[in-house]
Design an enzyme around this catalytic site. Structure first.
Site, PDB file in Angstrom:
ATOM      1  N   LYS A 144       9.091 -11.913  -7.171  1.00  0.00           N
ATOM      2  CA  LYS A 144       8.648 -11.430  -5.851  1.00  0.00           C
ATOM      3  C   LYS A 144       7.944 -12.552  -5.095  1.00  0.00           C
ATOM      4  CE  LYS A 144       8.248  -6.697  -7.479  1.00  0.00           C
ATOM      5  NZ  LYS A 144       7.402  -5.585  -7.905  1.00  0.00           N
ATOM      6  N   GLN A 178       1.679  -3.684  -9.241  1.00  0.00           N
ATOM      7  CA  GLN A 178       2.797  -3.803 -10.179  1.00  0.00           C
ATOM      8  C   GLN A 178       2.685  -2.732 -11.268  1.00  0.00           C
ATOM      9  OE1 GLN A 178       5.418  -5.970  -9.776  1.00  0.00           O
ATOM     10  NE2 GLN A 178       6.350  -4.977 -11.533  1.00  0.00           N
ATOM     11  N   ASP A 234       5.950  -0.975  -1.059  1.00  0.00           N
ATOM     12  CA  ASP A 234       6.817  -0.379  -2.080  1.00  0.00           C
ATOM     13  C   ASP A 234       7.306   1.012  -1.665  1.00  0.00           C
ATOM     14  OD1 ASP A 234       7.307  -2.081  -4.232  1.00  0.00           O
ATOM     15  OD2 ASP A 234       5.365  -1.696  -5.164  1.00  0.00           O
TER      16      ASP A 234
END
Ligand code: NAD
Length: 281
Positions: free
Chosen positions: A51, A95, A118
């Site tokens: 990422k 995460q 997200d």
């Protein structure tokens, strides 16, 4: 025909790079994402590295906040609050998975919804479910982007989604429904999976079982989207028996090189969208 997610993701990343470059020149504000990483987890480390690399490629600064595996809920909440209040941060990722003692639901929903790149915050899930999406989870967003790019019609088509996770199956089903497909969601308790999959015009598979979908389960001419990531010795494979199914399907995503690279590209796209909205305010 192979749906080349790798090539498409490169195209998207290049476009985003150009757009970000122009915006930085105009505003002098650098887009920034923050990734909160708790504890030691090899797979998470790899995902975070990818990422960061993808963000940097398009000109986004990515700062990783590493927290000890023993960190308390209050301490994580505090970190999220700081990031929410930090105007130089436009996107926040926590995460997953988190260590068991932490309340994932509370942490995710503590992220400001307008920084939730997200798309896991309840508000963003609700917006997607009601047909007014804001941030869409990156993997299903990538699936739709592939369908759109290749001009694959969804209106009135029967889409069968195999898997009902909150990060892939359910949002993929919502997106397909929003695009006027007739959607069936199947899962581990579904009886006679094949009876459903053989009818699918569009088959999306997100389970995590190699060769779950064999050629006899696919309708000739179907579009097959394979989200699965499984280890096959040293290699990676999806949930679909690719070699056999590609002979039956009209379009199919390979693994690797299909949905995977699109996921990261769409996460970066979400970050750029969040940044654009926040600098416009
Ligand atoms: P998950 O474990 O959360 O969900 C799996 C789903 O599969 C569940 O809803 C379960 O009910 C269903 N299932 C299990 N066995 C089944 C069966 N026999 N028939 C029908 N349904 C069955 O997994 P997830 O997070 O949704 O991920 C699914 C797969 O996609 C995994 O392989 C994961 O690694 C991969 N994945 C890939 C990407 C990407 O970027 N390409 C992103 C996320 C997940």
């Amino acid at each position: 025909m192979i749906l080349d997610g790798k090539a498409l993701s490169k195209k998207i990343n290049d476009q985003l790079k150009e757009e970000v470059g122009a915006l930085i020149e105009k505003t002098n504000i650098i887009p920034r994402m923050a990734i909160v990483l708790v504890g030691e987890n090899h797979a998470s480390d790899v995902y975070v590295r990818n990422k960061v690399r993808a963000a940097n490629h398009v000109g986004i600064d990515a700062k990783v906040i590493k927290l000890d595996s023993e960190v308390t809920q209050d301490q994580v909440n505090e970190v999220i609050d700081e990031l929410n209040n930090d105007k130089s941060v436009h996107g926040i990722i926590v995460q997953l998975p988190l260590p068991r003692h932490l309340n994932e639901f509370e942490i995710i929903n503590r992220i400001a919804d307008y920084k939730d790149i997200d798309g896991f915050h309840l508000l963003n899930k609700g917006r997607l479910f009601t047909g007014n999406p804001s941030f869409v989870p990156a993997t299903p967003y990538g699936i739709i982007e592939i369908l759109d790019h290749y001009g694959i019609e969804t209106l009135g088509k029967l889409a069968v989604v195999v898997g009902r996770s909150n990060i892939v199956g359910k949002p993929a089903a919502s997106l397909l429904l929003n695009k006027d497909a007739t959607v069936v969601i199947s899962h581990s308790h579904t009886k006679n999976l094949k009876a459903l999959t053989v009818q699918a015009d569009i088959l999306v598979v997100a389970v995590g079982k190699a060769k779950l979908i064999t050629a006899d389960m696919v309708k000739p001419g179907a579009v097959v989207i394979d989200v699965g990531i499984n280890r096959d010795g040293n290699k990676i494979c999806g949930d679909v028996d690719f070699e056999a199914v590609k002979e039956v399907a009209s379009y199919i995503t390979p693994v690797p090189g299909g949905v995977g690279p699109m996921t990261i590209a769409m996460l970066i796209k979400n970050t750029v969208e969040g940044y654009k909205k926040q600098i416009a305010e």
